[in-house]
Design an enzyme around this catalytic site. Structure first.
Site, mmCIF file in Angstrom:
data_model
loop_
_atom_site.group_PDB
_atom_site.id
_atom_site.type_symbol
_atom_site.label_atom_id
_atom_site.label_comp_id
_atom_site.label_asym_id
_atom_site.label_seq_id
_atom_site.Cartn_x
_atom_site.Cartn_y
_atom_site.Cartn_z
ATOM 1 N N GLU A 1 4.525 0.788 -6.326
ATOM 2 C CA GLU A 1 4.317 1.586 -5.110
ATOM 3 C C GLU A 1 4.983 2.755 -5.433
ATOM 4 O O GLU A 1 4.271 3.968 -4.842
ATOM 5 C CB GLU A 1 4.520 0.931 -4.013
ATOM 6 C CG GLU A 1 3.882 -0.462 -3.684
ATOM 7 C CD GLU A 1 2.220 -0.363 -3.831
ATOM 8 O OE1 GLU A 1 1.531 0.467 -3.644
ATOM 9 O OE2 GLU A 1 1.851 -1.395 -4.524
ATOM 10 N N MET B 1 0.755 -1.346 -0.186
ATOM 11 C CA MET B 1 0.083 0.077 0.130
ATOM 12 C C MET B 1 0.945 1.400 0.327
ATOM 13 O O MET B 1 1.817 1.423 0.915
ATOM 14 C CB MET B 1 -0.871 0.030 1.225
ATOM 15 C CG MET B 1 -1.861 1.074 1.582
ATOM 16 S SD MET B 1 -2.932 1.508 0.079
ATOM 17 C CE MET B 1 -3.118 3.332 -0.045
HETATM 18 ZN ZN ZN Z 1 -1.597 0.168 -6.901
#
Ligand code: ZN
Length: 1015
Positions: A430, A395
């Protein structure tokens, strides 16, 4: 956000093997119990409120006073500018019930904006001061948030999000004018609150004031609250790991898409960007991290606790706020422009150097993206946090990106090059989000592909920057993104890439392969139409114009159109792209040499139609696209440079230069377009001849593309079944990995349809015939630490081709391949030394288990338990599913679900892989239906998991009986499983139809593969 994936490119008898690109499964643990608890609390709260109502009414009647005056508590509560007290959660719930009851009286919805699924928009947050005390001993935290608000439209309601928080005190103060300083008029500060209550149906919290807030004025909302550090992987959650035989805990956040509201009251929609100043107080044995560096910290004299004040963030969306409390250690590096990058992980991982690789590439990538986008990275630091458990692969929280350990820690000793590549791509993804996502955020979830499509596309571009020899964007992109998503998007149950979402519960659904992979494919098509320079210029303008803010797709189109116009190319990008983003699916473009006698032969006819696997639902004939079609003409010795034709109509005629009977046409050069291309049979014949005689005249991307198009066109009935089979007859001449990879994907697809048919050996023999010579030529890799685990030096393409050929050979039954695998396993058992080359261990394990006796299964089972390396554990477990012994398969299924011998997140993979084994197919399908209630309770909330499981156990079904079983299952149990079941039904119907319509023709061709006969 990085999703976890299991691609369907598995081998056959390799049945058990997942494609080497498949990522491991990470799941959210079950949440049912929690929900039941919450539900019970609600029921209890409602019952209590009814009881209260009855008593109050009775008292009111007796005393002959008006009911309204008895509701005094929360009316008077506002007098001091706040109401409630610590531990008064019960009263908050009563208030909540009252809020709901009010709604049930049927008041106008506009008067109760909390009943709408979206925030009302009368108020915007500007800044949050958020202070939390984190209690790691009992996994709770308490917080105080003070939100500076700007009133847009006059309103008496402050409506924001909370979920599962125990709200304690609430107060509102007015600040003067637009300057934001507290009012110094006497009494100008505190606002009287009429009442405040949660509204769980929309996860909102409502503060009702006595007087209206006024437009252009600034206010401050203060809320104190308590909550649990959850065991499920959402909001502010905890997980654990073992260090020196001791269990250690950490707590970290996952707010995307809608879970910030579980950690603090906030305006939890991406468009409500604000700045944040976070303060964390905790036991000093822990470290705390957040998006920004620590500004100041202090130790309390009283209890010795540590307080960290983090620097104020730039304007950002709530779901990118992040913090962590852990006792990790770190390694750090600095970029040339002074950004500090740290990788935080378990102390033993840091000391073993497992984080060094990710740290190194992150430093290079920040430089790469800064050069590419011409926009500096915005924050002074970037921390990468490796956690043992996470609901996604990673994330992209701004300045504090969180990764599950398998996607960031690399143990060079035991990691295969495919593991390293997968990890690399997650990091590249990311880091890209720090611009596409964090800096410029999609306005709403319908355009989530504006960040996910870009990050997925840049996985390939950024990896090419790190390792230019891998040639990812021109090659691997085709098989892993384009071909993969066209399978899904060719179904009538697909959906447009921009899809409307309103309900909070639907938001998870937009994170699917259509958003990621189709998004990436469309962006790549656009980049190729525009050319690299203009594409970069447009992106730069887009990022600069919308930085620290939000953007919708039209904002992007307008910047890209402007870039084109600046060079005198007047293309309305928005008009073109709307066809691709607002319509589902994609076209098949058919190119044919003109047959008409009136037109000379150098005219060609081009038509387009919506490509669908299901011929009978081809009713959507109205769909049309603006197609940038590139075309080349060639013959046995040369090929022309490509020309670009815009196809806007159903059928068009174009002039194409000199062509004759021996000239072939080739469309979609290098497969940069998101569509399939078909030709007249004569042209297919010329292309196939070309491939047999001298394949390298045609680019490697187009060779892979021709294979994928031919197989899929035949599968959907656009082409005779013999065409793709004859086409792959050239494979012995194919020196490159990519076309082989494209072919093997298509062959495994067919294998799923055919492996239970009587004439199966006709098919497998034909495949083995194509594979044999290259397989023997390439041989097997040798084991040796010097050449292992370091893909930086390895010749990636050669390694991959070798692996692909071994997988094909072993899967389809090459005897020599089987002997080699068995010899490796025997050597391992007798010497207790594993000398199997890392890159082919999965193939060898699976082949060994399928061919050898039960003792080998027990040996692998034992190794599965004793190994600590994550990547090794995963392939050992998958190998166990390759057995021919249904008793062992059954035992494995039962152990997976009912014991803790198999990690919870791996259970789905076990079931799917048993289903990939022809011997396990019925077993897995039956097991899935029997255990559906348990599986759905455990994995149901993570829709992506659920759809992976449903897709995995049904994709092999292809008989009428199985189709009926599926229909029956959907009718009795399929409620609420999301779009996966309708999709599975369409795929299985397609399988059954293929058998009905095409199987005979397919085997007929294999019995008599006449060289010239395409039909
Ligand atoms: Zn993504």
């Amino acid at each position: 956000m990085g999703l976890n994936d299991s691609s369907p490119g598995a081998m056959r008898n390799g049945r058990g093997l997942s494609d080497q690109w498949a990522e491991s499964v990470v799941v959210r643990p079950r949440t049912t119990e929690r929900h039941i608890t919450v539900h019970k609390r609600l029921v209890l709260g409602f019952a209590l409120s009814i009881l209260t109502l009855i008593i109050v009414t009775a008292v009111a009647v007796v005393l002959s006073v008006r009911f309204e005056e008895c509701g005094g508590r929360d009316r008077n509560g506002g007098a001091a500018g706040e109401s409630g007290s610590r531990g008064s959660g019960g009263s908050a719930k009563l208030n909540g019930s009252r809020g709901e009851r009010t709604g049930e009286r049927g008041d106008d919805e506009a008067a109760q904006p909390w009943r709408s699924s979206r925030l009302p928009g009368s108020i915007r947050p500007r800044h949050y001061d958020l202070a939390l005390a984190v209690y790691m001993d009992n996994f709770t935290f308490s917080g105080e948030v003070s939100i500076e608000l700007e009133c847009i439209n006059a309103t008496r309601f402050i409506v924001l999000h909370t979920d599962r928080l125990e709200v304690d005190k609430v107060s509102v103060t007015a600040e003067s004018g637009a300057g934001g300083r507290p009012a110094n008029k006497p009494g100008g500060g505190a606002m009287r609150i009429h009442r405040h209550f949660p509204y769980p149906a929309t996860q909102m919290y409502v503060v009702v004031l006595h007087r209206e807030l006024k437009p252009l004025r600034t206010y401050r909302l203060n809320v104190s609250f308590d909550a649990a550090i959850e065991d499920e992987l959402l909001g502010f959650f905890r997980s654990s790991y073992t260090l020196h035989r001791e269990k250690r805990y950490l707590a970290v956040t996952q707010f995307s898409p809608i879970h910030a509201r579980k950690a603090f009251p906030c305006f939890d929609e991406p468009v409500y960007k604000a700045t944040f100043s976070l303060t964390l107080r905790h036991d000093p044995q822990y470290t705390s991290l957040s998006n920004m560096p620590v500004d100041s910290s202090s130790l309390s004299d009283e209890d010795g606790w540590l307080t960290n004040h983090f620097a104020r963030t730039p304007r950002m969306s709530t779901y990118y706020l992040a913090w962590a409390v852990c006792n990790f250690t770190y390694k750090e590096t600095q970029t040339g422009s002074g950004v500090t990058i740290r990788l935080y992980a378990r102390p033993d991982a840091i000391s073993s150097g497992a984080g060094d690789y990710a740290l190194d590439i992150t430093k290079k990538l920040l430089g790469f993206y800064q050069d590419y986008f011409k926009v500096q990275y915005s924050l002074p630091k970037l921390d990468l946090l490796a956690v043992p458990k996470h609901p996604y692969a990673a994330m992209e929280n701004w300045g504090l990106s969180v990764f599950v350990e398998q996607k960031i820690l690399l143990d060079a000793e035991v990691s295969s090059s495919s593991y390293q590549m997968e990890l690399t791509m997650v990091v590249v993804h990311e880091i890209c989000h720090q611009w596409f996502g964090d800096l410029v955020t999609p306005v709403w979830w319908e355009d989530v592909w504006l960040k996910e499509g870009f990050a997925h596309f840049f996985e390939y571009v950024g990896t090419d920057f790190l390792f230019p020899k891998w040639n990812m964007e021109k090659q691997r992109f085709l098989t892993d993104v384009l071909h993969e998503v066209m399978l899904l998007d060719g179904l009538s149950t697909s959906h447009p890439i921009s899809q409307e979402v309103e309900q909070a519960t639907d938001i998870d659904r937009v994170f699917d392969w259509i958003a990621y992979k189709k998004g990436a494919a469309l962006i790549r098509m656009l980049a190729n139409v525009m050319g690299q320079t203009l594409f970069q210029k447009g992106l730069n303008d887009y990022l600069l114009s919308h930085m620290y803010s939000n953007a919708a797709r039209d904002d992007l189109w307008s910047k890209l159109s402007q870039a084109m116009r600046s060079e005198g190319r007047d293309i309305d990008i928005g008009q073109m792209m709307d066809r691709w983003t607002l319509q589902m699916g994609y076209p098949v473009v058919t190119i044919s040499k003109n047959q008409s006698e009136q037109l000379p032969t150098h005219y060609i006819t081009i038509s387009q139609e919506h490509f669908l696997y299901a011929q009978e639902v081809k009713s959507n004939n109205s769909l049309q696209w603006q197609i940038p079609l590139t075309v080349s003409v060639g013959n046995s010795s040369s090929v022309s440079s490509e020309i670009l034709l815009w196809i806007n109509n159903k059928t068009e005629t174009h002039r194409i230069g000199q062509i004759d009977d021996n000239t072939w046409l080739l469309g979609n050069i290098n497969q940069t377009g998101y569509f399939r291309v078909n030709y007249d049979l004569q042209n297919w014949k010329l292309l196939i001849q070309q491939l047999h005689n001298n394949p390298q005249i045609i680019s490697v991307g187009n060779r892979a593309g021709l294979i994928d198009d031919a197989f899929n066109l035949a599968r959907a009935g656009y082409l005779p079944q013999g065409v793709p089979l004859q086409l792959i007859g050239y494979l012995p001449e194919e020196p490159s990995f990519l076309p082989w990879h494209s072919a093997s994907r298509a062959l495994y697809q067919l294998d799923k349809l055919l492996d239970r048919t009587d004439e199966y050996s006709l098919f497998s023999d034909y495949v083995l015939k194509q594979v044999a010579s290259r397989y023997h030529q390439m041989g097997w890799p040798t084991y040796g630490p010097a050449s292992e685990g370091n893909v930086l030096q390895a010749s990636y393409q050669t390694e991959e081709l070798q692996r692909e050929l071994i997988m094909l050979a072993c899967s389809f039954g090459n005897k020599q391949c089987h002997r080699q695998a068995v010899a490796y396993i025997s050597d391992w058992i007798s010497s207790n030394k594993n000398r199997i080359p890392l890159n082919i261990r999965d193939i060898v394990y699976c082949t060994g288990v399928s061919l050898m006796d039960e003792d080998v299964w027990e040996f692998i089972w034992m190794k599965f338990h004793s190994t600590n390396a994550v990547s090794e554990k995963k392939i050992l477990l998958e190998a166990l599913t390759c057995s021919d012994n249904t008793f062992l398969l059954n035992r494995l299924l039962n152990l997976s679900l009912t014991s803790d011998l198999v990690p919870e997140q791996d259970v789905i993979d076990v079931i799917i892989h048993v289903g990939r084994n022809p011997q396990g197919r019925n077993l897995a399908w039956k097991y899935f239906r029997e255990k559906w209630d348990i599986l759905n309770a455990r994995y149901g909330e993570a829709l992506f998991m659920n759809s992976k499981l449903i897709g995995g156990v049904t994709e092999f079904l292809n008989t009428d009986r199985e189709l009926n079983e599926l229909k029956e299952f959907i009718q009795t149990s399929g409620v609420g499983a999301g779009p996966a079941l309708p999709r599975a039904l369409e795929i299985v119907e397609g399988n059954v139809r293929w058998h009905r319509l095409h199987r005979r023709q397919f085997y007929q061709w294999l019995r008599k593969p006449a060289n010239s006969a395409l039909g």
